[in-house]
Design an enzyme around this catalytic site. Structure first.
Site, mmCIF file in Angstrom:
data_model
loop_
_atom_site.group_PDB
_atom_site.id
_atom_site.type_symbol
_atom_site.label_atom_id
_atom_site.label_comp_id
_atom_site.label_asym_id
_atom_site.label_seq_id
_atom_site.Cartn_x
_atom_site.Cartn_y
_atom_site.Cartn_z
ATOM 1 N N GLY A 12 5.138 0.075 5.299
ATOM 2 C CA GLY A 12 5.819 -0.887 4.429
ATOM 3 C C GLY A 12 7.200 -0.385 4.039
ATOM 4 O O GLY A 12 7.608 -0.474 2.884
ATOM 5 N N SER A 14 10.038 -1.576 5.100
ATOM 6 C CA SER A 14 11.079 -2.588 5.312
ATOM 7 C C SER A 14 11.720 -3.072 4.018
ATOM 8 O O SER A 14 12.869 -3.520 4.035
ATOM 9 C CB SER A 14 10.497 -3.780 6.089
ATOM 10 O OG SER A 14 9.241 -4.162 5.566
ATOM 11 N N ARG A 15 10.961 -3.006 2.928
ATOM 12 C CA ARG A 15 11.479 -3.592 1.678
ATOM 13 C C ARG A 15 11.074 -2.747 0.476
ATOM 14 O O ARG A 15 10.242 -1.853 0.593
ATOM 15 C CB ARG A 15 10.900 -5.008 1.488
ATOM 16 C CG ARG A 15 11.384 -5.984 2.526
ATOM 17 C CD ARG A 15 10.874 -7.388 2.275
ATOM 18 N NE ARG A 15 9.503 -7.578 2.703
ATOM 19 C CZ ARG A 15 8.517 -8.005 1.925
ATOM 20 N NH1 ARG A 15 8.739 -8.286 0.653
ATOM 21 N NH2 ARG A 15 7.299 -8.156 2.397
ATOM 22 N N VAL A 64 -1.127 -2.399 8.991
ATOM 23 C CA VAL A 64 -1.904 -1.202 8.618
ATOM 24 C C VAL A 64 -3.404 -1.501 8.502
ATOM 25 O O VAL A 64 -4.231 -0.603 8.654
ATOM 26 C CB VAL A 64 -1.406 -0.550 7.298
ATOM 27 C CG1 VAL A 64 -0.003 0.009 7.438
ATOM 28 C CG2 VAL A 64 -1.524 -1.496 6.114
ATOM 29 N N ASN A 90 2.418 3.426 1.765
ATOM 30 C CA ASN A 90 3.054 2.593 0.751
ATOM 31 C C ASN A 90 2.757 1.099 0.944
ATOM 32 O O ASN A 90 2.809 0.337 -0.023
ATOM 33 C CB ASN A 90 4.569 2.838 0.797
ATOM 34 C CG ASN A 90 5.353 1.750 0.095
ATOM 35 O OD1 ASN A 90 5.478 1.746 -1.132
ATOM 36 N ND2 ASN A 90 5.875 0.783 0.858
ATOM 37 N N TYR A 155 -6.745 -6.117 -6.389
ATOM 38 C CA TYR A 155 -5.621 -5.170 -6.310
ATOM 39 C C TYR A 155 -5.951 -3.866 -7.055
ATOM 40 O O TYR A 155 -5.757 -2.774 -6.516
ATOM 41 C CB TYR A 155 -4.376 -5.854 -6.893
ATOM 42 C CG TYR A 155 -3.100 -5.041 -6.802
ATOM 43 C CD1 TYR A 155 -2.372 -4.986 -5.615
ATOM 44 C CD2 TYR A 155 -2.613 -4.348 -7.913
ATOM 45 C CE1 TYR A 155 -1.193 -4.251 -5.536
ATOM 46 C CE2 TYR A 155 -1.436 -3.617 -7.841
ATOM 47 C CZ TYR A 155 -0.732 -3.576 -6.655
ATOM 48 O OH TYR A 155 0.439 -2.838 -6.584
ATOM 49 N N ALA A 157 -8.881 -2.652 -7.824
ATOM 50 C CA ALA A 157 -9.958 -1.929 -7.136
ATOM 51 C C ALA A 157 -9.399 -1.194 -5.914
ATOM 52 O O ALA A 157 -9.762 -0.039 -5.646
ATOM 53 C CB ALA A 157 -11.057 -2.891 -6.724
ATOM 54 N N ILE A 188 7.706 -2.174 -11.240
ATOM 55 C CA ILE A 188 8.922 -1.838 -10.500
ATOM 56 C C ILE A 188 9.570 -3.137 -10.006
ATOM 57 O O ILE A 188 8.869 -4.054 -9.546
ATOM 58 C CB ILE A 188 8.576 -0.924 -9.285
ATOM 59 C CG1 ILE A 188 7.696 0.277 -9.705
ATOM 60 C CG2 ILE A 188 9.854 -0.457 -8.595
ATOM 61 C CD1 ILE A 188 8.298 1.240 -10.705
#
Ligand code: NAP
Length: 247
Positions: A12, A14-15, A64, A90, A155, A157, A188
């Protein structure tokens, strides 16, 4: 902190937080494989920014959550570069909803990306790291793994599972010189949090002692430290990067 001659894989990348991690690791001298799932244009922009700063990188497209795809792409990376010294798990996604309304697919997809994805990638790099008797794995968990959050059962969990994975792999791989740690970011400012309403933001800001959202670079600096030689005696730890939101 120097990562000269090291090869890093950031899922991850890319962003958002992943891009900031790629820039930090490349800035310290690592060659960075920038993984992404769909957004090739954003991955190319990460690589352009790394090149502009004098670093080296390549894009690596795979989901992934797909064991075969992750294993194949990482084996090919190791073949091309000779090794992977640093893996940053990530890549992540959220599909929020209250329990009674949460669809089975939303549960499965979030667990598959956030938790199984980290298993897939860690497994794919482990043998090569074990042979070299060195390596770093950094998992990007979340503050909600520790605090819980209504509407984020899947999320939270997945991110709590990542902490269990981190501690188990830390114990398992320590005899081979491999350190495994997690960072647990708070709120974030990225695409993932852009859907929040102004009211929701204000409410969370009121709970953050440092009175601001975090930046991707706030997280990336900690990941760089955990990937560096300076963190050689740290393993199995979860470092909060949350402005004091959770203590
Ligand atoms: P983001 O801006 O939404 O970016 C997500 C990244 O993950 C993108 O690069 C995306 O690739 C990649 N990705 C998603 N699913 C993937 C898959 N199946 N396979 C490969 N790559 C995949 O998210 P972010 O805010 O930077 O979050 C990064 C990580 O930090 C996540 O694990 C997230 O859970 C965690 N985190 C974020 C926050 C926050 O407040 N933002 C807080 C705590 C933890 P594409 O560009 O190809 O879509």
């Amino acid at each position: 902190m120097t990562l000269k001659d090291k090869v890093a894989l950031v899922t991850g990348g890319s962003r958002g937080i992943g891009r900031a991690i790629c820039l930090r690791l490349a800035g310290a001298g690592a060659f960075v494989a920038v993984n992404y799932a769909r957004n090739g244009q954003a991955a190319r922009e990460t690589i352009r920014l790394i090149g502009e700063a004098g670093g080296e990188a390549e894009a690596l497209c795979f989901d992934v959550a797909d064991h075969g795809a992750a294993t194949g792409a990482i084996a090919a990376l190791i073949e091309r570069r000779g090794r992977v010294d640093i893996l940053v798990n990530n890549a992540g996604e959220s599909r929020d909803g209250l329990l009674v309304r949460m669809k089975e697919q939303d549960w499965d997809r979030v667990i598959d990306t956030n938790l199984k994805g980290a298993f897939n990638c860690s497994r794919a790099v482990a043998y090569a790291m074990m042979k070299r008797r060195s390596g770093r794995i950094v998992n990007v968990s979340s503050v909600v793994a520790l605090s819980g959050n209504a509407g984020q059962a899947n999320y939270s969990a997945s991110k709590a599972g990542l902490i269990g994975l981190t501690k188990s792999l830390a114990r398992e791989l320590a005899p081979r010189g491999i350190c495994v740690n997690a960072v647990a970011p708070g709120l974030i400012d990225t695409d993932m949090t852009s859907a929040m309403t102004e009211e929701q933001r204000e409410r969370v800001l009121g709970e953050i002692p440092l009175s601001r959202l975090g930046t991707p670079d706030d997280v990336a600096g900690v990941v760089l430290f955990l990937a560096s030689d300076e963190a050689g005696y740290i393993t199995g730890q979860v470092i909060g990067v949350n402005g004091g939101l959770y203590m």
